[in-house]
Structures are given as structure tokens and as C-alpha cells.
Write an enzyme that holds these catalytic residues in place. Sequence first.
Site, mmCIF file in Angstrom:
data_model
loop_
_atom_site.group_PDB
_atom_site.id
_atom_site.type_symbol
_atom_site.label_atom_id
_atom_site.label_comp_id
_atom_site.label_asym_id
_atom_site.label_seq_id
_atom_site.Cartn_x
_atom_site.Cartn_y
_atom_site.Cartn_z
ATOM 1 N N CYS A 2 32.571 -11.698 31.078
ATOM 2 C CA CYS A 2 33.630 -10.711 31.165
ATOM 3 C C CYS A 2 33.727 -9.928 29.873
ATOM 4 O O CYS A 2 32.936 -10.090 28.946
ATOM 5 C CB CYS A 2 34.975 -11.391 31.435
ATOM 6 S SG CYS A 2 34.969 -12.527 32.838
ATOM 7 N N ARG A 48 35.849 -8.603 34.791
ATOM 8 C CA ARG A 48 35.133 -9.823 35.168
ATOM 9 C C ARG A 48 33.820 -9.545 35.878
ATOM 10 O O ARG A 48 33.764 -8.774 36.839
ATOM 11 C CB ARG A 48 36.025 -10.688 36.069
ATOM 12 C CG ARG A 48 35.398 -12.044 36.414
ATOM 13 C CD ARG A 48 36.322 -12.904 37.233
ATOM 14 N NE ARG A 48 35.666 -14.165 37.565
ATOM 15 C CZ ARG A 48 35.718 -14.758 38.750
ATOM 16 N NH1 ARG A 48 36.446 -14.232 39.728
ATOM 17 N NH2 ARG A 48 35.068 -15.890 38.971
ATOM 18 N N LEU A 49 32.765 -10.185 35.387
ATOM 19 C CA LEU A 49 31.494 -10.300 36.085
ATOM 20 C C LEU A 49 31.477 -11.689 36.700
ATOM 21 O O LEU A 49 31.456 -12.686 35.987
ATOM 22 C CB LEU A 49 30.331 -10.117 35.108
ATOM 23 C CG LEU A 49 28.917 -10.281 35.669
ATOM 24 C CD1 LEU A 49 28.616 -9.198 36.692
ATOM 25 C CD2 LEU A 49 27.887 -10.256 34.540
ATOM 26 N N ILE A 51 30.487 -15.046 37.952
ATOM 27 C CA ILE A 51 29.362 -15.969 37.799
ATOM 28 C C ILE A 51 29.675 -17.309 38.455
ATOM 29 O O ILE A 51 28.859 -17.871 39.175
ATOM 30 C CB ILE A 51 29.040 -16.195 36.309
ATOM 31 C CG1 ILE A 51 28.771 -14.862 35.599
ATOM 32 C CG2 ILE A 51 27.872 -17.158 36.149
ATOM 33 C CD1 ILE A 51 27.536 -14.151 36.065
ATOM 34 N N ASN A 71 36.236 -14.376 27.942
ATOM 35 C CA ASN A 71 34.878 -13.852 28.077
ATOM 36 C C ASN A 71 33.913 -14.967 27.706
ATOM 37 O O ASN A 71 33.942 -15.453 26.574
ATOM 38 C CB ASN A 71 34.690 -12.655 27.139
ATOM 39 C CG ASN A 71 33.227 -12.230 27.029
ATOM 40 O OD1 ASN A 71 32.448 -12.407 27.949
ATOM 41 N ND2 ASN A 71 32.866 -11.674 25.889
ATOM 42 N N GLY A 72 33.063 -15.394 28.639
ATOM 43 C CA GLY A 72 32.076 -16.404 28.289
ATOM 44 C C GLY A 72 31.831 -17.408 29.390
ATOM 45 O O GLY A 72 32.226 -17.209 30.545
ATOM 46 N N ASP A 96 36.015 -21.954 34.973
ATOM 47 C CA ASP A 96 36.150 -22.502 33.630
ATOM 48 C C ASP A 96 37.302 -21.871 32.860
ATOM 49 O O ASP A 96 37.860 -22.485 31.947
ATOM 50 C CB ASP A 96 34.842 -22.364 32.855
ATOM 51 C CG ASP A 96 34.307 -20.940 32.789
ATOM 52 O OD1 ASP A 96 34.873 -20.054 33.449
ATOM 53 O OD2 ASP A 96 33.302 -20.719 32.088
ATOM 54 N N SER A 359 17.612 -17.009 27.699
ATOM 55 C CA SER A 359 16.742 -16.404 26.690
ATOM 56 C C SER A 359 16.453 -17.407 25.577
ATOM 57 O O SER A 359 17.094 -18.457 25.493
ATOM 58 C CB SER A 359 17.391 -15.150 26.100
ATOM 59 O OG SER A 359 18.465 -15.494 25.250
ATOM 60 N N GLY A 360 15.519 -17.048 24.704
ATOM 61 C CA GLY A 360 15.094 -17.964 23.644
ATOM 62 C C GLY A 360 15.700 -17.686 22.287
ATOM 63 O O GLY A 360 15.216 -18.211 21.283
#
Length: 613
Positions: A2, A48-49, A51, A71-72, A96, A359-360
Site C-alpha cells: 500500500c 491498497r494493493l 495481496i 504499508n508492507g 496482517d 528479488s535478490g
Amino acid sequence: MCGIAGFTHLDGCPDAAIIRRAAESIRHRGPDQQGVFESSVVSLAAVRLKILDLATGDQPITREGTTIVFNGEIYNFRDLRHELESQGHRFQTQCDTEVVLQAWLAWGKRAFEKLRGMFALAIWSEADRTLTLARDRLGIKPLYIARRGPDLHFGSELKALLTHPDLERRLNHRALPLYLSLNYLPQPFTLIDGIEKLAPGTWLQWRKGETTTETYWAPSFARVDSRISFDDAKQQLDTLLDRSVQEHLLSDVPLGVWLSGGLDSSTITHYATRHFPGKLKTFSVSFRGRGFDESRYFQQVAAAFDTDHHELDLSPDEDIPAAIESIAHFSDEPSADAGALPVFFLARMTRQHVTVALSGEGADELFGGYQTYLADRYARWLRPFPKPVLQALRGIAELLPASDDKIGFDYKAKRFLDGAMLPPALAHVFWNGAAPLDGFARELETAFAPLPREAGYLNQFLYLDQRLYLPDDILNKSDRMSMAHSLEVRPPFLDHRIVEFAATLPEEFKIRGSKLKFILRELMRDKLPAAVIHRPKEGFDIPAHHWFRTSLRTFLRDTITERAVRDSGLFEWSAMKRLMDDHDRRRINAGYRLWGLLILFLWMEQWGVDTRR
């Protein structure tokens, strides 16, 4: 994933349109749902995205007179939920965000130490009229703040704060030299006067116009374990990585992995295929037909793990100038890391298939993956020589012809010798940046101060990069370019348990001889294709030197014009023109400096920044 924004208003309720404009400015971070909360003292917004908990996780969330915008992602939220339920807490959602709110109600600020994940949040308590902000340990998620009189403003991006009429868009002249030297803005600085970044691992509390700030976590190299065997360390790292990647796969929407073909992203792919149900999607950017193309590596990894692989060839035929203008807008600060361009295109392609990508990022700063760490060592050997000797060597290097390679031998030799004549800390940041800056010495001394000298020479630079370069360049770039396309990116290496474990390892486990990330390389030796294990480190960026002499030359000069330079009042046109001309004529390789200047001028124009002193 978010975005959040908000502000206090002790003088009374402002126009409700202000908080809605803030939310709209970061809608790309959360296109699925937007919400606001308003009281007589505070206005909050969340975008909000979706997930997790796609049906009932809308924000803001209010319980017992306390409201959160978040956000997170919190990867241990289910364990925390069970613990809270055993104490009598009851939940209305499966997300969450509500767990974080209930954890706050149960444990207060101690709750932040229990969270495992990435986050930036704001919590408003109506009962005691306090607003609390907090940011995750490593700074994976951004959070900006501004103080105006007694009031506090905050947001996930600068643009959210700049929608407020009380915040002026004045250039921060103190921060500009840092940007030009480092190619990024180290926290707490931004290029807007009066706006700062909240430091990673920190909470801030506002009450009646007064603020209190405290660090709840910071990198520590104070307890290096000299007794651990190399084999035991490898086993522990294997367990930690396996657990972290498994937790980072938590999602109710499609998920994949960014695969560059380097050691770090290939490692994430290996562990992800252990736990991902079905065929894992992987995504890569190639530069086919050019010497720095990495496609042969990521194709071997994709084949070895039988992934559903997607590739974008980033050729000069792409509309790169339009993408650069978008990058200047979404970068916010701005950021002069040229790697933002391939990441922008990678994120756009990835979002066509999934909503979350692993991702790395972080492995280089934990285990010693940059050539700069070797440069630090070699420069340590050179510094005892008289300065005239070093200057003579630098003069010889000046005779090397400027190449079109992404990072050619001539470029590395000249920058190494320039840095070798600087104090160690300044040299280290110079090698990652664009130009030396003696004025940054005081900030560097402050950054180094908490680190005991017995922690080791290498660990001093790892510590510095974890505090500055990682959050303010690498993670900043990843967050902005991915969220520009409403894509969530997760870095499993930055689970704080892995970070803390890496800090305890002896330096020779990280770099042995000239082998970077030695322990990670040895761990993955039998798990990845041999070509990936033995390949040299490549930066994920563009051939800036070459492109500014060819395909981007016109765009550069149409942006950095004599009028634009004179109107800014920041530079001498004669010096700017000479820099571009010398680069054109191959007298120097100034591609990365020019990239930073290009982004700066685009950013100032787009955001109408007042550059007057």
C-alpha cells in the site's frame, strides 16, 4: 502492499479535499482500494494493493479508538495473531494490518520488535491524542516526514506531502551536493527543504505538537563469532534462507521471481522452487547483442529449475526518453541510479503476469558482493605511498582512452586512483557515487561512530552500506520502480535474522582472496549452474557512457539546455557544456554523472521546484 499519507492539524479541521489529494497522488501504490480517516486532530489516508485477505482487509482500520494505515507485509502475522488470540484479542479480518494494530494495543511500541517483514505505518490513538509512525528495520518501505509548526506531515512518497498547501517546494541546497556526489540522498536528507526521511528501524511519536524519536533496531557487528566453523555457518545460512524465502512466498495473488542470472537472484529462485506450488514464474531483462548481456546466465537458471520464464530485451528501440521522464516523476527524490531504467521496464513486464515478485537485493551488503570492497582493500595498501606517487599513477591512467563499455577498465582505473587519495570512508562512498565530497566527512564519521574498530575493516564498510546505500539507493530504486506499476517486490535476504547472522560471521567467510560473497557462493556451489557460481559481479544498469553519445544524446541536450541551467541558478553553463562536450569527444566517461544531472533537471521541471536560495 500500500501507500500511506497523513497530517495533523491542531488549528482545526482542514478542507477534506487535501487528504484525498494526498491519497490520489500515490494511487499507483494501491489501485485496488483507497480510504481516509479524519478526526479533529489528524487526517489519514491509505491506498491498497490487495495481496492478502482480498475481501476484508480494507484500510484504514479502527479498533478500540485506535486507527492504523499500513504499508508492507508481515510474514509472521499468523503466529502473532495466535498469540494475541490466546490473550483474548478478537479479529474481524484475515489481514496482517489488523494484527499489527492489535499488537500495538497489546504491547505498544514493543510490537515493532515482534514484526518480521517490511513496513511503514501510522497509528492514531484517540484516547491520548498521539500519532505514532514507524519504519521497518532495513528501510525496505519508505516514509517521509515534515514538521510545520506544531503539526506533522507524513507519506510513503514525497509527492503525497507536496499536495498539502502548507508545504513549499523549495530546493534543499544543503542536500544538493550530497546528491551530486553520491547519486542518491542519504537519510535523513531529501532535496525538498523541510522534508526528511524517517530512519530505518525507527519510530516517531507526535503528541500536542511535540515529537519523540527512538531507534528500536540497527545493524550491529559487535559480536563477530570467531569460533563458528565454515561448514556450520553454511548450514545455518541454508536454513535461514530456506525459511525466509518460504515465508516471502506468502500471497493470495500471483507471484514470481526477478531473475538477473547473478548469484543472488538465482539463489532466491533455487529456494523458491523448493516451496512454490506449481511452476514458478521468473522475469528478466536482456541486452541482446551487447557485451554486457546476461541472458546466457539467467536462461541457464530458468532451464535448471524449469521455470515459466519471461524476458524483455531492452533495446534502443524502446521509448527510453519517455521512460526516463516517468522515472523522474516516480523517483520522487530524485535518484540518479541508472539501474532504475532496466528495473522500470522489468517491473512493467512483471506486472503483466503477477502482483508480487521476489528479488535478490541485500546480499551484496550482507556478504560483501561489490567490487568496491576489494577497492577498499587495495587502496589500503596504496595509501602509505607518497601522494605524488599516487598522482603520477593517476596521470598515467588519464592516458587510457575512454571506452563505451558499461564499466570499462579505463573508468574503473581512474575512479579507483581518485578514491585512493581520499580518506577510507569518503573513498568508499565515492566509488559508489559520482564525485568526491569532503563536506560529507562529518556525516560519515557519525555513521561510523557506533561501530567498534574490532569489528573489522570490511565490516565497517558493510555497516555503512547497510545504513545508507542499501535503503537510500538500492531499496529506494526497487520500491519506486516497482510501485510505479503497482507491483510488490520482496527481498528475502533482508529478513532481519539473516542480517543479524551475517553480521556475526568472520570477514574471511565473506571475502576470501578476491572471491566476493564467498560463503554464499560456496553454499550454492552444488545448487546452481557452474557458470553462475563463477561469473564476475555485474551491475544491473545501462551503458550510460555509450547511450549519451548516441541514442540519448539529443534527449540529454534538449533537457539540459543553456536556458534551463541558467534559470536554475545552480550551475555554470560553461562548466555544464564542457562536461557534455568532453564526454561526447571521449575525453572522459561521464555517463553516470550526466544521468544524475538529467534526472535532476527533469525532476525540478516536473515538480516546479523553487531553486532560489
